[in-house]
Design a protein around this motif. Sequence first.
Motif, PDB file in Angstrom:
ATOM      1  N   GLY A 157     -10.781 -19.129 -35.520  1.00 20.60           N
ATOM      2  CA  GLY A 157     -10.709 -20.392 -36.866  1.00 20.60           C
ATOM      3  C   GLY A 157     -10.038 -20.812 -37.869  1.00 20.60           C
ATOM      4  O   GLY A 157      -9.038 -19.922 -37.634  1.00 20.60           O
ATOM      5  N   ALA A 158     -10.480 -20.634 -39.048  1.00 23.71           N
ATOM      6  CA  ALA A 158     -10.187 -21.305 -40.490  1.00 23.71           C
ATOM      7  C   ALA A 158     -11.181 -20.997 -41.201  1.00 23.71           C
ATOM      8  O   ALA A 158     -12.146 -21.186 -41.373  1.00 23.71           O
ATOM      9  CB  ALA A 158      -9.492 -22.429 -40.028  1.00 23.71           C
ATOM     10  N   ALA A 159     -11.005 -21.082 -41.849  1.00 28.61           N
ATOM     11  CA  ALA A 159     -11.296 -21.263 -43.573  1.00 28.61           C
ATOM     12  C   ALA A 159     -10.319 -21.740 -45.053  1.00 28.61           C
ATOM     13  O   ALA A 159      -9.013 -21.680 -45.113  1.00 28.61           O
ATOM     14  CB  ALA A 159     -11.910 -19.946 -44.204  1.00 28.61           C
ATOM     15  N   LEU A 160     -10.951 -21.951 -45.846  1.00 25.52           N
ATOM     16  CA  LEU A 160     -10.205 -22.324 -47.673  1.00 25.52           C
ATOM     17  C   LEU A 160     -10.275 -21.178 -48.294  1.00 25.52           C
ATOM     18  O   LEU A 160     -11.903 -21.376 -48.674  1.00 25.52           O
ATOM     19  CB  LEU A 160     -10.310 -24.440 -47.577  1.00 25.52           C
ATOM     20  CG  LEU A 160      -8.922 -24.608 -48.788  1.00 25.52           C
ATOM     21  CD1 LEU A 160      -7.487 -24.517 -47.768  1.00 25.52           C
ATOM     22  CD2 LEU A 160     -10.087 -25.989 -49.400  1.00 25.52           C
ATOM     23  N   LEU A 161      -9.409 -21.204 -48.873  1.00 24.06           N
ATOM     24  CA  LEU A 161      -9.817 -19.829 -50.225  1.00 24.06           C
ATOM     25  C   LEU A 161      -9.576 -20.857 -51.435  1.00 24.06           C
ATOM     26  O   LEU A 161      -9.060 -21.275 -50.699  1.00 24.06           O
ATOM     27  CB  LEU A 161      -9.221 -18.990 -49.616  1.00 24.06           C
ATOM     28  CG  LEU A 161      -9.870 -18.277 -48.366  1.00 24.06           C
ATOM     29  CD1 LEU A 161      -8.693 -17.033 -48.358  1.00 24.06           C
ATOM     30  CD2 LEU A 161     -10.355 -18.217 -47.973  1.00 24.06           C
ATOM     31  N   ASP A 162     -10.277 -20.333 -52.025  1.00 27.10           N
ATOM     32  CA  ASP A 162      -9.871 -20.340 -53.873  1.00 27.10           C
ATOM     33  C   ASP A 162      -8.151 -20.063 -53.899  1.00 27.10           C
ATOM     34  O   ASP A 162      -7.907 -19.508 -54.064  1.00 27.10           O
ATOM     35  CB  ASP A 162     -10.551 -20.398 -54.962  1.00 27.10           C
ATOM     36  CG  ASP A 162      -9.984 -20.318 -55.913  1.00 27.10           C
ATOM     37  OD1 ASP A 162     -11.045 -21.506 -56.253  1.00 27.10           O
ATOM     38  OD2 ASP A 162     -10.217 -20.394 -57.443  1.00 27.10           O
ATOM     39  N   LEU A 163      -7.205 -21.096 -54.349  1.00 24.67           N
ATOM     40  CA  LEU A 163      -6.334 -20.674 -55.127  1.00 24.67           C
ATOM     41  C   LEU A 163      -5.868 -19.820 -56.288  1.00 24.67           C
ATOM     42  O   LEU A 163      -5.094 -19.018 -55.801  1.00 24.67           O
ATOM     43  CB  LEU A 163      -5.602 -21.914 -55.287  1.00 24.67           C
ATOM     44  CG  LEU A 163      -4.605 -22.514 -54.495  1.00 24.67           C
ATOM     45  CD1 LEU A 163      -4.527 -24.650 -55.090  1.00 24.67           C
ATOM     46  CD2 LEU A 163      -3.865 -22.629 -53.115  1.00 24.67           C
ATOM     47  N   GLU A 164      -6.650 -19.648 -57.193  1.00 24.54           N
ATOM     48  CA  GLU A 164      -6.770 -18.017 -57.891  1.00 24.54           C
ATOM     49  C   GLU A 164      -7.649 -17.589 -57.882  1.00 24.54           C
ATOM     50  O   GLU A 164      -7.044 -17.027 -58.461  1.00 24.54           O
ATOM     51  CB  GLU A 164      -6.191 -19.536 -59.319  1.00 24.54           C
ATOM     52  CG  GLU A 164      -5.834 -20.486 -59.729  1.00 24.54           C
ATOM     53  CD  GLU A 164      -4.557 -19.763 -59.059  1.00 24.54           C
ATOM     54  OE1 GLU A 164      -3.999 -18.336 -59.577  1.00 24.54           O
ATOM     55  OE2 GLU A 164      -3.656 -20.576 -59.096  1.00 24.54           O
ATOM     56  N   ASN A 172      -1.895 -15.151 -59.925  1.00 29.79           N
ATOM     57  CA  ASN A 172      -2.081 -14.335 -61.326  1.00 29.79           C
ATOM     58  C   ASN A 172      -1.226 -13.259 -62.052  1.00 29.79           C
ATOM     59  O   ASN A 172      -1.300 -12.386 -62.302  1.00 29.79           O
ATOM     60  CB  ASN A 172      -3.084 -14.238 -61.362  1.00 29.79           C
ATOM     61  CG  ASN A 172      -4.335 -14.937 -61.571  1.00 29.79           C
ATOM     62  OD1 ASN A 172      -4.205 -16.328 -62.021  1.00 29.79           O
ATOM     63  ND2 ASN A 172      -5.501 -15.433 -60.772  1.00 29.79           N
ATOM     64  N   GLY A 173       0.674 -13.396 -61.248  1.00 30.75           N
ATOM     65  CA  GLY A 173       1.370 -12.280 -61.854  1.00 30.75           C
ATOM     66  C   GLY A 173       0.764 -11.481 -61.078  1.00 30.75           C
ATOM     67  O   GLY A 173       2.350  -9.962 -60.863  1.00 30.75           O
ATOM     68  N   LYS A 174       0.130 -10.916 -59.807  1.00 26.78           N
ATOM     69  CA  LYS A 174       0.148  -9.835 -58.959  1.00 26.78           C
ATOM     70  C   LYS A 174       0.780 -10.547 -57.640  1.00 26.78           C
ATOM     71  O   LYS A 174       0.335 -11.772 -57.054  1.00 26.78           O
ATOM     72  CB  LYS A 174      -1.182  -9.266 -58.837  1.00 26.78           C
ATOM     73  CG  LYS A 174      -1.437  -9.075 -60.630  1.00 26.78           C
ATOM     74  CD  LYS A 174      -0.621  -7.657 -60.908  1.00 26.78           C
ATOM     75  CE  LYS A 174      -1.341  -7.394 -61.787  1.00 26.78           C
ATOM     76  NZ  LYS A 174      -2.182  -6.636 -62.722  1.00 26.78           N
ATOM     77  N   TYR A 175       0.930  -9.797 -57.088  1.00 25.57           N
ATOM     78  CA  TYR A 175       1.298  -9.174 -54.988  1.00 25.57           C
ATOM     79  C   TYR A 175      -0.541  -9.420 -54.932  1.00 25.57           C
ATOM     80  O   TYR A 175      -0.804  -8.937 -55.487  1.00 25.57           O
ATOM     81  CB  TYR A 175       2.370  -8.475 -54.721  1.00 25.57           C
ATOM     82  CG  TYR A 175       3.337  -8.573 -55.239  1.00 25.57           C
ATOM     83  CD1 TYR A 175       4.390  -9.374 -54.686  1.00 25.57           C
ATOM     84  CD2 TYR A 175       3.995  -7.519 -56.331  1.00 25.57           C
ATOM     85  CE1 TYR A 175       6.030  -9.605 -55.175  1.00 25.57           C
ATOM     86  CE2 TYR A 175       4.990  -7.883 -56.567  1.00 25.57           C
ATOM     87  CZ  TYR A 175       5.782  -8.646 -55.739  1.00 25.57           C
ATOM     88  OH  TYR A 175       7.631  -8.559 -55.973  1.00 25.57           O
TER      89      TYR A 175
END
Length: 332
Positions: free
Chosen positions: A250-257, A169-172
């Motif tokens: 382990g691992a996690a899946l995060l929302d893209l936006e 969303n335009g930010k680092y």
Amino acid sequence: MEAATLQSTTILGSALPSIPWEERPVGNSDVVWRYSGNPVIPRDAIPTSNSIFNSAVVPFKDGFAGVFRCDDKRRVMNIHRGFSKDAVNWEIDPKPLEFSGDPEVTAFEYRYDPRVCWIEDRYYVTWCNGYHGPTIGVAYTYDFETFHQLENAFLPFNRNGVLFPRRINGKYAMVSRPSDNGHTPFGDIYYSESPDMEHWGKHRFVMGTKGGWQSTKIGAGPTPIETTEGWLLFYHGVLTSCNGFVYSFGAALLDLEQPWKVIYRTAPYLLAPQTLYECVGDVPNVAFPCAALTDAATGRIAIYYGCADTVTGIAFAQVDEVLSFLKANSEI
């Protein structure tokens, strides 16, 4: 940007045909499996080093480059650059990195556990930087020859600062783990964003500890991997046992936006210290992931991890298998 669709999940990135790879051993059903040639970087790869571990690698030119944690024989923690043709056999510079920038920020206290991330037109390095306690140091380089250090991202105390490989969303964007000035018997993962890589805000809670292997503290590992289903984040978890801390991952899946929103998260670990080089060393029982190479054409992932705070190993995975495991064994 190239991507190739596999069974269900696509890595959004470039093909990397030279990625290190070894097929899963016959009879092994693990989602993440170890390289048979581990450890790939011994503790004494440079003359002054006591140990080399918790380091980060990236594709660079016709090979690979990296930033490596090298504790010297005084046990001073610092970071060094290195290069490789195949990402397995490394030549590490005996001299620690030198940084240009504001002397208030570049003054050395200690540097450890680096990550390296390509964003837009340069490589960014983050690490745990000593500034009246641990915080997140940030620098950039175009060529792994000169490094310019920016302002520390956060106030002390903080560790495990890991950048996302593109603006959101335009930010680092960065995840980190606020902590304390000691051996940190706690810690959750938070998300922050910045317009300029120096002023950080919009802090959001991502996830905290759970039972078992991740009951004491957690922290982000390699640069998050962008997939068609979300950001794949490998992270370490710590259990306090009768013999001290045990680090697994382990691992996690995060929302893209909205990456502070967790879609899936592994209840079982993916890899825990079980081999001699993971269990015996300066800090026993540690498997600490810091970097991952990916090949979008095949879905292959090579994970670099520190072993017993002494040497460096590689483990392998397929993105589809990791996502399938996440979905079948998730506990948010």
